[in-house]
Design an enzyme around this catalytic site. Sequence first.
Site, PDB file in Angstrom:
ATOM      1  CE1 TYR A 182      67.137 -48.800  10.533  1.00 27.22           C
ATOM      2  CE2 TYR A 182      68.339 -47.737   8.734  1.00 27.22           C
ATOM      3  CZ  TYR A 182      67.210 -47.850   9.529  1.00 27.22           C
ATOM      4  OH  TYR A 182      66.140 -47.011   9.306  1.00 27.22           O
ATOM      5  CE  LYS A 216      63.452 -49.681   7.583  1.00 28.11           C
ATOM      6  NZ  LYS A 216      62.179 -49.542   8.362  1.00 28.11           N
ATOM      7  CG  LEU A 253      56.815 -41.605  10.238  1.00 28.86           C
ATOM      8  CD1 LEU A 253      56.572 -40.240   9.572  1.00 28.86           C
ATOM      9  CD2 LEU A 253      57.301 -42.621   9.215  1.00 28.86           C
TER      10      LEU A 253
END
Length: 287
Positions: A116, A120, A2
Site C-alpha cells: 500500500y 501511494k 474523506l
Amino acid sequence: MLGRALQAEAAARGLEAPALSREQADVLDAERLRAVAEELRPEVVINAAAYTKVDLAEGEGREQAFAVNGTAVRHVVAAAAAVGARLLHVSTDYVFDGTARAPYREDAPVQPRSVYGQSKLVGEQEALAAPAAVRPLVVRTSWLFGPDGPNFAATMVRLIDEGKLPLKVVADQVGCPTYTPYLAAALLDLAPLDLTGVVHYRNREAVSWHGFAAEIARQWSGTAEVLPVTTEDVPRPAPRPAYSVLDVGRFEAAVGRPVESWSAGLEQYLSGMRRAIREDSKGRESR
Ligand SMILES: NC(=O)c1ccc[n+]([C@@H]2O[C@H](COP(=O)([O-])OP(=O)(O)OC[C@H]3O[C@@H](n4cnc5c(N)ncnc54)[C@H](OP(=O)(O)O)[C@@H]3O)[C@@H](O)[C@H]2O)c1
C-alpha cells in the site's frame, strides 16, 4: 470517508463542489475523467480516491492498489491539466519506514514497507510530475477517523458495545490520529494557496494505538479496559511503521494556524454517534 467529509465542509463554506463517486469518475478511466473535468471545469481537483485495504494489498489486492493509488493518478493529473485546474492529492504516512525518532519532515527520505505504501508513493510521484500549470500539492496525512467509513475508532466503539473487553491494542506503534472533517477543512484552506510540492497535515498529539484506544474507551463508556500488546502479538500481513509522526511546520506556516487536536475531533465524532443511536431508537419507538 474523506470524500464525504470534503463534501460536507465544501457545502458549509458555500462552495460549488460536486463530490464524485467511483461510478461517476472511475480514476482508472482516463477518458471518462477528462470528460467529467471538461463538463464541470473545476478550479481545483481533490483526489480522495484510493485503494485503502492495506492488508489485502499484500496479496490479492496488489495489482488494484498499484492501479488505483499509482498509475491512475496520471489520469487525474491529465484531467486537471486539460482544464487548467490545480490538483490536491492525498497521500499517507505509510511512505515512511517508521524508524525515525523525530517527526518526519516533507523532505525526509521515503522508504515504504508495505505494498500500500509503495503504491501511494507511485501516486505521489505521478502527482508531482504534473505540468507546472496544475500546481500539484501532495498532502500526506495519517490514521484517519471520522463518519462514513470503517476506521479504528468505530471498531473500538463496536467492540466495547459488544462487551469484548478488555481490548488488546498495540502500544509500540506511534502516530497521529486525524479527524476527517478537520482534514477536509485543511485541504480547502490549502486549495487557494500557492503552495506546491508536499505538505504534511495530521492532528496533535502523537499517541500509540493503545493510547488512542484508551481515550476512545474513556470518552465512549468511561471505562478503560485496554491492555497494551506488541506488534509481534498481533501479526498482520502488511508491516506498519513503528513511528510515523509527520512534521506539520510547513502546513502551520502556510495556513497560519496550528493543527487541531484529535481528542477534540474524537469528542465530536462520538457525540455524532450518540446522536445517531438516540435518533435511531426514537425512530424505532415511533414505528
Ligand atoms: N484511512 C486512513 O487511515 C488513511 C491514512 C492516511 C492517508 N489516507 C489516504 O486518505 C485518502 C482518503 O482515504 P479514506 O480513508 O477516505 O479512504 P476510503 O474511505 O477507503 O475511500 C476511498 C474511496 O475511493 C474510492 N475508489 C476506489 N477505487 C476507485 C476508483 N477506481 N475510482 C474512483 N474512486 C475509487 C472508494 O470507492 P468504493 O467505496 O466504491 O470502493 C472510496 O469511496 C486516501 O488517499 C488514503 O490513501 C488514509
